[in-house]
Design a protein around this motif. Structure first.
Motif, PDB file in Angstrom:
ATOM      1  N   SER A 198      17.255  -8.354 -20.615  1.00  0.00           N
ATOM      2  CA  SER A 198      17.763  -8.311 -19.252  1.00  0.00           C
ATOM      3  C   SER A 198      17.338  -9.590 -18.547  1.00  0.00           C
ATOM      4  O   SER A 198      16.294 -10.171 -18.852  1.00  0.00           O
ATOM      5  CB  SER A 198      17.287  -7.069 -18.500  1.00  0.00           C
ATOM      6  N   VAL A 199      18.179 -10.021 -17.629  1.00  0.00           N
ATOM      7  CA  VAL A 199      17.911 -11.235 -16.867  1.00  0.00           C
ATOM      8  C   VAL A 199      18.282 -10.982 -15.414  1.00  0.00           C
ATOM      9  O   VAL A 199      19.142 -10.155 -15.124  1.00  0.00           O
ATOM     10  CB  VAL A 199      18.719 -12.452 -17.400  1.00  0.00           C
ATOM     11  N   PRO A 200      17.634 -11.707 -14.490  1.00  0.00           N
ATOM     12  CA  PRO A 200      18.086 -11.616 -13.095  1.00  0.00           C
ATOM     13  C   PRO A 200      19.478 -12.237 -13.011  1.00  0.00           C
ATOM     14  O   PRO A 200      19.736 -13.279 -13.610  1.00  0.00           O
ATOM     15  CB  PRO A 200      17.061 -12.458 -12.326  1.00  0.00           C
ATOM     16  N   PHE A 201      20.364 -11.572 -12.284  1.00  0.00           N
ATOM     17  CA  PHE A 201      21.756 -12.025 -12.234  1.00  0.00           C
ATOM     18  C   PHE A 201      22.241 -11.984 -10.788  1.00  0.00           C
ATOM     19  O   PHE A 201      22.877 -11.024 -10.355  1.00  0.00           O
ATOM     20  CB  PHE A 201      22.622 -11.131 -13.133  1.00  0.00           C
ATOM     21  N   GLY A 202      21.903 -13.004 -10.035  1.00  0.00           N
ATOM     22  CA  GLY A 202      22.349 -13.114  -8.644  1.00  0.00           C
ATOM     23  C   GLY A 202      21.965 -11.908  -7.818  1.00  0.00           C
ATOM     24  O   GLY A 202      20.855 -11.391  -7.917  1.00  0.00           O
ATOM     25  N   ASP A 203      22.909 -11.430  -7.016  1.00  0.00           N
ATOM     26  CA  ASP A 203      22.678 -10.277  -6.129  1.00  0.00           C
ATOM     27  C   ASP A 203      22.629  -8.951  -6.877  1.00  0.00           C
ATOM     28  O   ASP A 203      22.311  -7.921  -6.286  1.00  0.00           O
ATOM     29  CB  ASP A 203      23.784 -10.197  -5.068  1.00  0.00           C
ATOM     30  N   ASP A 204      22.958  -8.946  -8.156  1.00  0.00           N
ATOM     31  CA  ASP A 204      23.015  -7.710  -8.930  1.00  0.00           C
ATOM     32  C   ASP A 204      21.665  -7.283  -9.488  1.00  0.00           C
ATOM     33  O   ASP A 204      21.567  -6.229 -10.122  1.00  0.00           O
ATOM     34  CB  ASP A 204      24.024  -7.843 -10.080  1.00  0.00           C
TER      35      ASP A 204
END
Length: 162
Positions: free
Chosen positions: A15-21
């Motif tokens: 998992s990765v941080p993905f903008g506002d999601d």
């Protein structure tokens, strides 16, 4: 459906941080995110020239409450195309016009319901094998025959009556 493995290459997803999601499942091999997916259902209240609504009893739903025409949106299909197609398939009626009204998340079945109101000429029903019964009912009477407040059938009727 929540992805654990990449549907393209089979690799275990991180998992990765993905903008506002926030954090989303990510395939390192394919370099792309895989957001949760869920079914989308078009549900259509069909109203005729006499201000009657088509109420159905599908074989797989409640014996107590009537429902509207409903069906799953197919891959590549627009929700409004699905709505008109399902009206034709389930009750044999052709819609004259179709208007998006609202959508509702169905938590228990984990699906998005997209609600429409369609206009059509009154005619005899040609029921699909999925449907046990269908009736034309005055719109005001229909409120007593559909699922209670909180269900999209009730919401569509209430919005129509406003």
């Amino acid at each position: 459906m929540h992805f654990t493995f990449c549907p393209q290459c089979g690799a275990k997803l991180g998992s990765v941080p993905f903008g506002d999601d926030g954090r989303v499942p990510w395939c390192k091999a394919c370099h792309k995110p895989f957001f949760d997916i869920f079914p989308v259902v078009a549900i259509t209240m069909v109203v005729n020239e006499n201000e009657e609504v088509a109420l159905l009893k599908p074989k797989y739903m409640s014996e107590k409450y009537y429902n509207f025409v409903a069906g799953y949106v197919q891959p590549g299909e627009q929700a409004e195309v699905c709505a008109a197609r399902e009206v034709q398939e389930e009750i044999g009626i052709t819609t004259d016009s179709l208007q998006f009204v609202c959508s509702q998340w169905e938590q228990e079945q984990q699906m998005l319901l997209v609600g429409f109101i369609a206009r059509a000429n009154k005619g005899a029903f040609a029921l699909s094998e999925e449907i046990n019964d269908a009736v034309w009912v005055p719109v005001e009477q229909a409120l007593t025959m559909v699922y209670p407040e909180g269900n999209i059938t009730h919401t569509l009727l209430a919005k129509y009556l406003q």
